[in-house]
Motif scaffolding. Structure first.
Motif, PDB file in Angstrom:
ATOM      1  N   VAL A 132       0.842  -1.202   0.000  1.00  0.00           N
ATOM      2  CA  VAL A 132       0.000   0.000   0.000  1.00  0.00           C
ATOM      3  C   VAL A 132       0.876   1.249   0.000  1.00  0.00           C
ATOM      4  O   VAL A 132       0.631   2.203  -0.753  1.00  0.00           O
ATOM      5  N   ARG A 133       1.931   1.229   0.807  1.00  0.00           N
ATOM      6  CA  ARG A 133       2.840   2.383   0.866  1.00  0.00           C
ATOM      7  C   ARG A 133       3.488   2.635  -0.490  1.00  0.00           C
ATOM      8  O   ARG A 133       3.603   3.784  -0.938  1.00  0.00           O
ATOM      9  N   PHE A 134       3.912   1.559  -1.158  1.00  0.00           N
ATOM     10  CA  PHE A 134       4.527   1.693  -2.472  1.00  0.00           C
ATOM     11  C   PHE A 134       3.564   2.370  -3.454  1.00  0.00           C
ATOM     12  O   PHE A 134       3.924   3.355  -4.113  1.00  0.00           O
ATOM     13  N   PHE A 135       2.357   1.854  -3.585  1.00  0.00           N
ATOM     14  CA  PHE A 135       1.405   2.418  -4.551  1.00  0.00           C
ATOM     15  C   PHE A 135       1.046   3.859  -4.205  1.00  0.00           C
ATOM     16  O   PHE A 135       0.919   4.709  -5.103  1.00  0.00           O
ATOM     17  N   HIS A 136       0.886   4.163  -2.923  1.00  0.00           N
ATOM     18  CA  HIS A 136       0.530   5.530  -2.543  1.00  0.00           C
ATOM     19  C   HIS A 136       1.680   6.506  -2.815  1.00  0.00           C
ATOM     20  O   HIS A 136       1.448   7.656  -3.224  1.00  0.00           O
ATOM     21  N   THR A 137       2.906   6.053  -2.609  1.00  0.00           N
ATOM     22  CA  THR A 137       4.068   6.901  -2.902  1.00  0.00           C
ATOM     23  C   THR A 137       4.150   7.202  -4.397  1.00  0.00           C
ATOM     24  O   THR A 137       4.406   8.340  -4.808  1.00  0.00           O
ATOM     25  N   VAL A 138       3.928   6.176  -5.214  1.00  0.00           N
ATOM     26  CA  VAL A 138       3.941   6.370  -6.661  1.00  0.00           C
ATOM     27  C   VAL A 138       2.807   7.309  -7.079  1.00  0.00           C
ATOM     28  O   VAL A 138       3.001   8.223  -7.891  1.00  0.00           O
ATOM     29  N   ALA A 139       1.616   7.106  -6.520  1.00  0.00           N
ATOM     30  CA  ALA A 139       0.465   7.947  -6.875  1.00  0.00           C
ATOM     31  C   ALA A 139       0.705   9.409  -6.498  1.00  0.00           C
ATOM     32  O   ALA A 139       0.290  10.320  -7.223  1.00  0.00           O
ATOM     33  N   ASP A 140       1.371   9.640  -5.383  1.00  0.00           N
ATOM     34  CA  ASP A 140       1.698  11.011  -4.968  1.00  0.00           C
ATOM     35  C   ASP A 140       2.595  11.708  -5.990  1.00  0.00           C
ATOM     36  O   ASP A 140       2.453  12.909  -6.245  1.00  0.00           O
ATOM     37  N   ILE A 144       0.380  11.531 -13.823  1.00  0.00           N
ATOM     38  CA  ILE A 144      -0.872  10.980 -14.338  1.00  0.00           C
ATOM     39  C   ILE A 144      -1.438   9.986 -13.320  1.00  0.00           C
ATOM     40  O   ILE A 144      -0.693   9.406 -12.535  1.00  0.00           O
ATOM     41  N   PRO A 145      -2.762   9.799 -13.304  1.00  0.00           N
ATOM     42  CA  PRO A 145      -3.360   8.847 -12.356  1.00  0.00           C
ATOM     43  C   PRO A 145      -2.813   7.446 -12.603  1.00  0.00           C
ATOM     44  O   PRO A 145      -2.422   7.100 -13.725  1.00  0.00           O
ATOM     45  N   ILE A 146      -2.833   6.630 -11.559  1.00  0.00           N
ATOM     46  CA  ILE A 146      -2.296   5.281 -11.694  1.00  0.00           C
ATOM     47  C   ILE A 146      -3.379   4.234 -11.484  1.00  0.00           C
ATOM     48  O   ILE A 146      -4.413   4.479 -10.874  1.00  0.00           O
ATOM     49  N   MET A 147      -3.097   3.053 -12.037  1.00  0.00           N
ATOM     50  CA  MET A 147      -3.943   1.880 -11.870  1.00  0.00           C
ATOM     51  C   MET A 147      -3.098   0.741 -11.308  1.00  0.00           C
ATOM     52  O   MET A 147      -1.887   0.678 -11.549  1.00  0.00           O
ATOM     53  N   ILE A 148      -3.738  -0.136 -10.584  1.00  0.00           N
ATOM     54  CA  ILE A 148      -3.060  -1.276  -9.960  1.00  0.00           C
ATOM     55  C   ILE A 148      -3.091  -2.451 -10.934  1.00  0.00           C
ATOM     56  O   ILE A 148      -4.164  -2.860 -11.391  1.00  0.00           O
ATOM     57  N   TYR A 149      -1.933  -3.005 -11.209  1.00  0.00           N
ATOM     58  CA  TYR A 149      -1.834  -4.142 -12.124  1.00  0.00           C
ATOM     59  C   TYR A 149      -1.542  -5.388 -11.302  1.00  0.00           C
ATOM     60  O   TYR A 149      -0.437  -5.541 -10.769  1.00  0.00           O
ATOM     61  N   ASN A 150      -2.514  -6.276 -11.179  1.00  0.00           N
ATOM     62  CA  ASN A 150      -2.341  -7.502 -10.405  1.00  0.00           C
ATOM     63  C   ASN A 150      -2.173  -8.680 -11.360  1.00  0.00           C
ATOM     64  O   ASN A 150      -3.129  -9.122 -11.995  1.00  0.00           O
ATOM     65  N   PHE A 151      -0.947  -9.163 -11.475  1.00  0.00           N
ATOM     66  CA  PHE A 151      -0.638 -10.250 -12.401  1.00  0.00           C
ATOM     67  C   PHE A 151       0.360 -11.186 -11.713  1.00  0.00           C
ATOM     68  O   PHE A 151       1.573 -11.070 -11.878  1.00  0.00           O
ATOM     69  N   PRO A 152      -0.138 -12.146 -10.915  1.00  0.00           N
ATOM     70  CA  PRO A 152       0.753 -13.012 -10.135  1.00  0.00           C
ATOM     71  C   PRO A 152       1.800 -13.741 -10.971  1.00  0.00           C
ATOM     72  O   PRO A 152       2.899 -14.017 -10.488  1.00  0.00           O
ATOM     73  N   THR A 153       1.481 -14.047 -12.235  1.00  0.00           N
ATOM     74  CA  THR A 153       2.417 -14.785 -13.097  1.00  0.00           C
ATOM     75  C   THR A 153       3.741 -14.057 -13.255  1.00  0.00           C
ATOM     76  O   THR A 153       4.802 -14.687 -13.373  1.00  0.00           O
ATOM     77  N   VAL A 154       3.719 -12.717 -13.266  1.00  0.00           N
ATOM     78  CA  VAL A 154       4.953 -11.960 -13.492  1.00  0.00           C
ATOM     79  C   VAL A 154       5.434 -11.223 -12.232  1.00  0.00           C
ATOM     80  O   VAL A 154       6.366 -10.433 -12.301  1.00  0.00           O
ATOM     81  N   THR A 155       4.794 -11.495 -11.091  1.00  0.00           N
ATOM     82  CA  THR A 155       5.215 -10.843  -9.842  1.00  0.00           C
ATOM     83  C   THR A 155       5.536 -11.876  -8.759  1.00  0.00           C
ATOM     84  O   THR A 155       5.176 -11.711  -7.592  1.00  0.00           O
ATOM     85  N   ALA A 156       6.231 -12.934  -9.174  1.00  0.00           N
ATOM     86  CA  ALA A 156       6.701 -13.969  -8.235  1.00  0.00           C
ATOM     87  C   ALA A 156       5.556 -14.548  -7.405  1.00  0.00           C
ATOM     88  O   ALA A 156       5.733 -14.912  -6.246  1.00  0.00           O
ATOM     89  N   GLY A 157       4.365 -14.614  -8.000  1.00  0.00           N
ATOM     90  CA  GLY A 157       3.217 -15.202  -7.325  1.00  0.00           C
ATOM     91  C   GLY A 157       2.478 -14.273  -6.391  1.00  0.00           C
ATOM     92  O   GLY A 157       1.483 -14.684  -5.779  1.00  0.00           O
ATOM     93  N   ILE A 158       2.910 -13.021  -6.246  1.00  0.00           N
ATOM     94  CA  ILE A 158       2.205 -12.071  -5.387  1.00  0.00           C
ATOM     95  C   ILE A 158       0.841 -11.782  -6.004  1.00  0.00           C
ATOM     96  O   ILE A 158       0.742 -11.301  -7.130  1.00  0.00           O
ATOM     97  N   ASP A 159      -0.211 -12.085  -5.262  1.00  0.00           N
ATOM     98  CA  ASP A 159      -1.580 -11.932  -5.749  1.00  0.00           C
ATOM     99  C   ASP A 159      -2.332 -11.044  -4.770  1.00  0.00           C
ATOM    100  O   ASP A 159      -2.641 -11.454  -3.650  1.00  0.00           O
ATOM    101  N   LEU A 160      -2.580  -9.803  -5.169  1.00  0.00           N
ATOM    102  CA  LEU A 160      -3.237  -8.850  -4.274  1.00  0.00           C
ATOM    103  C   LEU A 160      -4.684  -9.259  -4.049  1.00  0.00           C
ATOM    104  O   LEU A 160      -5.431  -9.476  -5.004  1.00  0.00           O
ATOM    105  N   ASP A 161      -5.088  -9.355  -2.777  1.00  0.00           N
ATOM    106  CA  ASP A 161      -6.479  -9.696  -2.492  1.00  0.00           C
ATOM    107  C   ASP A 161      -7.336  -8.437  -2.498  1.00  0.00           C
ATOM    108  O   ASP A 161      -6.833  -7.306  -2.637  1.00  0.00           O
TER     109      ASP A 161
END
Length: 313
Positions: A132-140, A144-161
């Motif tokens: 959450v801190r990472f995304f909020h820092t980037v958004a600050d 341009i506005p940001i979107m969350i990209y949830n793709f476990p296949t390319v993020t070492a299995g990290i799957d945002l709930d």
């Protein structure tokens, strides 16, 4: 005392496509093929083009190549009367600082939104609070506005709930998500918890396009529209007109075709199919990806049926 600026709107409802980036035999950007592809997608009715998504080989391109691809896409759209077609830019990187730089570069090159992956080099460090801190820092910091990209296949299995997605979405400059996890239940939870005027939830796969619409999605951001943009726009139209039986039949074809495309290796498969059936580009990819050069593997009954439909629309 000045009035604070209103939060930016999310991307509008529609079909979005993470465009493949065509390359020549030396793995350099193939500008004529990229232009031809962007134009066919826009003419096919997509609402926006995602440049440097996973299908755009973003992590394999240099910063200069990533910026050049965005600029080339924006110029192609603008010079052909598609000024209203939106560009999303993949700006995923492993550090917060580099992600912010990519967001700034994308904005300067003509992107309207940035699609940000969860960093994944150190997956055990990426607990919810840090994500959450990472995304909020980037958004600050992003222009341009940001979107969350949830793709476990390319993020070492990290799957945002859904809890994590909703926590990130509390930032007013986080305006949407692409859920390439394909979890329709998660999409429904997020879409129903946030106003569509503030946050757009998109499935990242065509095999759940219609299911996502029923669950309140804003459309789709999927690889298969690289092959068949008109078919996807047609499904969206059928659903909007309440023709659910026809939409369901078309969804079956999209789902089967999406599955077959994945078995071809997706990126190389898309390029090979487009080159064969639409007459531009070649199936060159950045190493260590492997090209799909076997013509027989490209032949597939469901994909051929979808392409026939695409050409009839």
């Amino acid at each position: 005392m000045s009035t604070p600026a209103p939060p930016p709107p999310p991307p509008p409802h529609g079909v979005y496509v993470p465009a493949v980036v065509f390359l020549d035999e030396h793995e350099e950007l193939d500008a004529p093929a990229i232009r031809a592809h962007v134009l066919r997608l826009a003419q096919g009715g997509v609402r926006g083009i995602l440049v440097q998504g996973s299908n755009g080989e973003a992590q394999l391109l240099s910063h200069d190549e990533r910026t050049a691809a965005i600029r080339l896409t924006r110029d192609t759209l603008d010079t052909n009367g598609f000024q209203d077609t939106i560009i999303l830019a993949g700006t995923g990187a492993q550090s917060t600082k580099e992600t912010i730089k990519l967001c700034r570069d994308a904005a300067e090159a003509g992107a309207a939104y940035a699609l940000v992956l969860t960093p994944s080099t150190w997956p055990t460090q990426m607990k919810q609070a840090n994500i959450v801190r990472f995304f909020h820092t980037v958004a600050d910091a992003s222009p341009i506005p940001i979107m969350i990209y949830n793709f476990p296949t390319v993020t070492a299995g990290i799957d945002l709930d859904s809890d994590t997605l909703l926590a990130i979405a509390q930032h007013p400059r986080v305006v949407g998500t692409k859920l390439s996890c394909g979890n329709v239940g998660k999409l429904h939870r997020v879409a129903s918890a946030l106003p569509a005027s503030e946050f757009a939830a998109f499935p990242g796969k065509s095999d759940v396009f219609l299911q996502g619409l029923v669950s309140g999605s804003a459309g789709v951001i999927g690889a298969l529209p690289n092959v068949a943009p008109k078919a996807h726009a047609h499904l969206l139209k059928l659903y909007g007109e309440g023709k659910l039986a026809e939409a369901t039949k078309l969804q079956a074809l999209l789902g089967q075709s999406d599955w077959e495309l994945g078995k071809l290796g997706s990126i190389a498969g898309i390029k090979a199919i487009v080159s064969k059936h639409f007459g531009y580009g070649a199936p060159h990819v950045k190493g260590p990806l492997a090209p799909l050069l076997d013509e027989e593997k490209v032949a597939n009954a469901k994909l051929e049926e979808l392409i026939a439909l695409e050409k009839s629309l």
